[in-house]
Design an enzyme around this catalytic site. Sequence first.
Site, short mmCIF file in Angstrom:
data_model
loop_
_atom_site.label_atom_id
_atom_site.label_comp_id
_atom_site.label_asym_id
_atom_site.label_seq_id
_atom_site.Cartn_x
_atom_site.Cartn_y
_atom_site.Cartn_z
N ASP A 15 3.17 -0.45 6.06
CA ASP A 15 4.09 0.55 5.51
C ASP A 15 5.54 0.17 5.82
OD1 ASP A 15 4.84 2.79 4.07
OD2 ASP A 15 4.66 4.15 5.77
N HIS A 23 -1.14 8.98 -0.45
CA HIS A 23 -0.22 9.48 0.58
C HIS A 23 -0.72 10.88 0.91
CE1 HIS A 23 3.76 9.76 2.68
NE2 HIS A 23 3.33 11.01 2.71
N HIS A 49 6.20 -1.93 1.22
CA HIS A 49 7.31 -1.63 0.31
C HIS A 49 8.25 -2.83 0.27
CE1 HIS A 49 6.21 2.65 0.12
NE2 HIS A 49 5.81 2.45 1.36
N HIS A 108 -1.79 5.04 5.70
CA HIS A 108 -1.07 5.31 6.96
C HIS A 108 -1.54 6.58 7.66
CE1 HIS A 108 1.16 7.55 3.98
NE2 HIS A 108 1.92 6.55 3.61
N HIS A 132 -0.46 -2.35 2.75
CA HIS A 132 0.48 -1.28 2.35
C HIS A 132 1.89 -1.75 2.66
CE1 HIS A 132 1.52 3.23 2.07
NE2 HIS A 132 2.66 2.59 2.20
N LYS A 147 -1.63 4.65 -6.90
CA LYS A 147 -1.18 5.41 -5.73
C LYS A 147 -0.88 6.85 -6.09
CE LYS A 147 0.64 5.89 -1.51
NZ LYS A 147 1.79 5.26 -0.88
C1 NCD Z 1 8.22 5.00 2.43
C2 NCD Z 1 9.41 4.42 1.66
O1 NCD Z 1 10.53 4.38 2.22
O2 NCD Z 1 9.24 4.00 0.51
N1 NCD Z 1 8.71 5.73 3.56
C3 NCD Z 1 7.99 6.04 4.68
O3 NCD Z 1 8.51 6.78 5.52
N2 NCD Z 1 6.80 5.56 4.89
C4 NCD Z 1 7.38 5.82 1.52
C5 NCD Z 1 6.01 6.16 2.10
O4 NCD Z 1 5.15 5.29 2.22
O5 NCD Z 1 5.79 7.32 2.45
ZN ZN Z 2 4.42 3.57 2.31
#
Ligand code: NCD
Ligand code: ZN
Length: 344
Positions: free
Chosen positions: A248, A137, A16, A175, A14, A100
């Site tokens: 995450d 999520h 970003h 998460h 996971h 997702k």
């Molecule tokens: C994530 C993001 O910034 O893209 N933020 C977070 O707090 N985890 C999005 C997500 O996974 O919820």
């Molecule tokens: Zn995330």
Amino acid sequence: MTQQLVMRRPDDWHLHLRDGEALRAVLPHTAARFARAIIMPNLKPPVTTVAAAQAYRDRIRAALPAGAAFEPLMTLYLTDGTTPEEIERARASGFIHGAKLYPAGATTHSDAGVTRIANIEAVLERMSAVDLPLQVHGEVTDPGVDVFDREARFIDEILAPAVERHPRLRVVFEHVTTRAAVEFVRAARAGVAATVTPQHLLLNRNALFAGGIRPHHYCLPVLKTEADRQALLDVLASGNPRFFLGTDSAPHERHTKEAACGCAGCYSAHAGIELYAEAFEAHGMLARLEDFAASFGADFYRLPRNQDTITLIREPWMVPGHLPFAHGTLVPLRAGELIAWRLA
Ligand code: NCD
Ligand code: ZN
């Protein structure tokens, strides 16, 4: 005391990565540690089609440091308008490994998400049929529900019924943060798994308010109680293969977090395996790290386990107070403090 840990190279299930300059700033951290990562599709605009996922994958590969062997595993962002045909194409692509579900409004860049799960029933049906995993999520978005209860409410109201309605759908509850989520995943039917972040293993909600408000500890789902944190650690100590690594890591420019209305997301890719090593060691379960980080996720996604290794050394290092990010900086987890393990 173990001074050195050689382990199978891990994957991040996971992550970003963002895009453009931001992507180029953060990708080397992940590529130095992990062989593969599930790439979250919450760009602006979101990655809703196979064509968009392919183009994003090309941009990630083009941004890799020379010689890096990292493989991005792409996902689709589900909306009210996603079609079963797009799911078929995703499955056939070979490079898309899931879709997702962001409940609309639940988190960063989720406004294009799904407004009612009923709107994607045909899509979930097709995902079951072609065996494309669903990543979730898991938080309700009703502003009347206490923010600390949103994960537990999502299980009862949305997730448990969906898992029953679609008995063959493979689901990753992303998460997980609560005892309720741990118990749900442990007891669920086959094909239900979860990712766990480093911040939810290392911190409880006191960290949001330690000496003042701490925006760099704010992510969604928000940090929970110490009892919840212990439940996460305990299930990992049991070696349950349904629970695997997903950082995450979610970079945001410093000024967007240090603001009157700060963004949700913790950045952890700079120490994406080291932070877990610390958490596992503190809980006396370092021997469980390798399977959590490098075996269970690959098995769930039906991908081969990595064959090469990484080495972690017990040698404290100081995390910089900030790191370059796009046109500014970001503040990583543990900024200005020590981490006990270092990547060789
Ligand atoms: C994530 C993001 O910034 O893209 N933020 C977070 O707090 N985890 C999005 C997500 O996974 O919820
Ligand atoms: Zn995330």
